[in-house]
Each structure stands twice: as C-alpha cells, then as structure tokens.
Design a protein around this motif. Structure first.
Motif, PDB file in Angstrom:
ATOM      1  N   SER A  50       0.861  -1.179   0.000  1.00  0.00           N
ATOM      2  CA  SER A  50       0.000   0.000   0.000  1.00  0.00           C
ATOM      3  C   SER A  50       0.902   1.236   0.000  1.00  0.00           C
ATOM      4  CB  SER A  50      -0.906  -0.004   1.240  1.00  0.00           C
ATOM      5  OG  SER A  50      -0.130  -0.044   2.421  1.00  0.00           O
ATOM      6  N   THR A  51       0.289   2.396  -0.128  1.00  0.00           N
ATOM      7  CA  THR A  51       1.037   3.649  -0.103  1.00  0.00           C
ATOM      8  C   THR A  51       0.915   4.253   1.293  1.00  0.00           C
ATOM      9  OG1 THR A  51       0.556   4.012  -2.434  1.00  0.00           O
ATOM     10  CG2 THR A  51       1.239   5.943  -1.151  1.00  0.00           C
ATOM     11  N   GLY A  52       2.048   4.548   1.898  1.00  0.00           N
ATOM     12  CA  GLY A  52       2.051   5.143   3.232  1.00  0.00           C
ATOM     13  C   GLY A  52       1.274   6.442   3.244  1.00  0.00           C
ATOM     14  N   ARG A  53       0.340   6.559   4.168  1.00  0.00           N
ATOM     15  CA  ARG A  53      -0.523   7.744   4.204  1.00  0.00           C
ATOM     16  C   ARG A  53       0.231   8.989   4.623  1.00  0.00           C
ATOM     17  NH1 ARG A  53      -0.802   4.822   8.436  1.00  0.00           N
ATOM     18  NH2 ARG A  53      -1.118   5.633  10.527  1.00  0.00           N
ATOM     19  N   LYS A  54       1.336   8.838   5.342  1.00  0.00           N
ATOM     20  CA  LYS A  54       2.135   9.987   5.773  1.00  0.00           C
ATOM     21  C   LYS A  54       3.357  10.185   4.885  1.00  0.00           C
ATOM     22  CE  LYS A  54       0.775   9.430  10.599  1.00  0.00           C
ATOM     23  NZ  LYS A  54       1.216   9.058  11.943  1.00  0.00           N
ATOM     24  N   THR A  55       3.950   9.094   4.417  1.00  0.00           N
ATOM     25  CA  THR A  55       5.200   9.180   3.657  1.00  0.00           C
ATOM     26  C   THR A  55       5.015   9.120   2.150  1.00  0.00           C
ATOM     27  OG1 THR A  55       5.512   6.781   3.606  1.00  0.00           O
ATOM     28  CG2 THR A  55       6.406   7.973   5.530  1.00  0.00           C
ATOM     29  N   ALA A  56       3.869   8.612   1.694  1.00  0.00           N
ATOM     30  CA  ALA A  56       3.597   8.360   0.275  1.00  0.00           C
ATOM     31  C   ALA A  56       4.578   7.339  -0.311  1.00  0.00           C
ATOM     32  CB  ALA A  56       3.605   9.655  -0.530  1.00  0.00           C
ATOM     33  N   TRP A  87      -1.172  -0.762   7.796  1.00  0.00           N
ATOM     34  CA  TRP A  87      -1.528  -1.073   6.406  1.00  0.00           C
ATOM     35  C   TRP A  87      -3.007  -0.764   6.135  1.00  0.00           C
ATOM     36  CZ3 TRP A  87      -5.410  -4.485   5.568  1.00  0.00           C
ATOM     37  CH2 TRP A  87      -5.629  -5.499   6.508  1.00  0.00           C
ATOM     38  N   LEU A  89      -4.884   1.543   7.744  1.00  0.00           N
ATOM     39  CA  LEU A  89      -5.021   3.004   7.701  1.00  0.00           C
ATOM     40  C   LEU A  89      -4.527   3.545   6.364  1.00  0.00           C
ATOM     41  CD1 LEU A  89      -3.876   3.811  11.346  1.00  0.00           C
ATOM     42  CD2 LEU A  89      -6.224   3.662  10.471  1.00  0.00           C
ATOM     43  N   ASN A  90      -3.466   2.934   5.836  1.00  0.00           N
ATOM     44  CA  ASN A  90      -2.968   3.340   4.517  1.00  0.00           C
ATOM     45  C   ASN A  90      -4.027   3.093   3.440  1.00  0.00           C
ATOM     46  OD1 ASN A  90      -0.512   4.068   5.623  1.00  0.00           O
ATOM     47  ND2 ASN A  90       0.517   2.177   5.037  1.00  0.00           N
ATOM     48  N   ALA A  93      -6.742   5.658   3.409  1.00  0.00           N
ATOM     49  CA  ALA A  93      -6.313   6.910   2.790  1.00  0.00           C
ATOM     50  C   ALA A  93      -6.184   6.780   1.276  1.00  0.00           C
ATOM     51  CB  ALA A  93      -4.971   7.351   3.396  1.00  0.00           C
ATOM     52  N   ASN A  94      -5.785   5.587   0.811  1.00  0.00           N
ATOM     53  CA  ASN A  94      -5.617   5.340  -0.618  1.00  0.00           C
ATOM     54  C   ASN A  94      -5.875   3.861  -0.875  1.00  0.00           C
ATOM     55  OD1 ASN A  94      -4.882   4.992  -3.264  1.00  0.00           O
ATOM     56  ND2 ASN A  94      -2.799   5.786  -3.030  1.00  0.00           N
TER      57      ASN A  94
END
Length: 151
Positions: A50-56, A87, A89-90, A93-94
């Motif tokens: 997945s894409t990190g919601r804080k780090t992208a 994971w 939460l990520n 977000a996306n």
C-alpha cells in the motif's frame, strides 16, 4: 469462546509459530517469489503493498488471506490490538494497492466490508485462521475485513 482453565487464551486458540514474521517474512517472500513465506502456520500468505498515508512511500505487509470469488480477503486484526494496523489506515487513505501471491503481482482496490457483508466474509476468513475470533475478543473495535478486488 470459553476460557482456558489457567485463565490464559480461550480454548481452541492456536499459538502461531512466529519465527518468520514482519520485515523478515516480507524479505524472504520477495526473494523467493513466495517459495519461502507463502505458507505460514498452515495458511496462505500474500504480500500487500500500500502507499504510506504519511510518507507516500510503498509499504509491504505479509498477511493471511482467504478468497471470495476473485477478491482476496485480509483482516485488519493486529492480533486484537485496540488500534488498526498501519496497512489498513494506509488503505483507508488510498485504496489502490498491489498484492503479490507467490510470484504473481496483482493491482487491487481495497474495500472494507460493510456490516451486512462482514458477517459472511468473517466466516470465510475464520475458516482459514480461527484465531481471528480470539483476536476479536481482545478488543472492543470491530475488526475490519477488507476485500482486495483485482483491477
């Protein structure tokens, strides 16, 4: 689920072998295209990126999975912790992600099961890993079941 006589985990709980987990599990799975790590404690494992919601940045987790038609089902249990795993939460977000099943990489979109579908999907994932019932007993939060639909 009834409690164990010693006051420990409920009867029927199967303590997992944790010798392969976390970053080491992901590393070995990637190195071997799942030859090492696909089967863990008798259940199938996929890698979810997945894409990190804080780090992208891409974040990869090894997760037990079941299937419902073409959907891959994963459970945001965190062993029954009171907080959702990162994971999950990520994905909130996306929802666009990639799963790897053995050597196959599949683009997916994540969908958290609504209450009316969760019961049916919960039974499916519990057939794979009955410990999910124990994990649910450890927390007040409803543990999400996530359908990962191939694109």
């Amino acid at each position: 689920m009834p409690s164990a006589p010693n006051g420990g985990e409920p009867a029927g709980y199967r303590p997992p072998d944790l010798t392969l987990r976390g970053a080491e599990h992901v590393r070995r799975y990637l190195e071997t295209d799942g030859e090492v790590g696909y089967e863990w404690n008798g259940v199938p494992i996929l890698l979810l990126t997945s894409t990190g919601r804080k780090t992208a940045r891409p974040r990869t987790s090894a997760l037990i999975y079941g299937t419902d038609g073409s959907d891959y089902l994963v459970v945001a249990s965190a062993g029954g912790a009171d907080r959702h795993p990162a994971w999950y939460l990520n994905l909130l977000a996306n929802p666009v992600a990639v799963v790897q099943v053995k050597a196959r990489r599949i683009p997916v979109t994540a969908h958290t099961a609504a209450p009316e579908e969760r019961e049916r999907l919960w039974r499916i994932v519990n057939d794979y890993w009955p410990n999910y019932e124990v994990y649910q007993s450890r927390t007040d939060r409803p543990i999400p079941v996530v359908a990962l639909r191939p694109e």
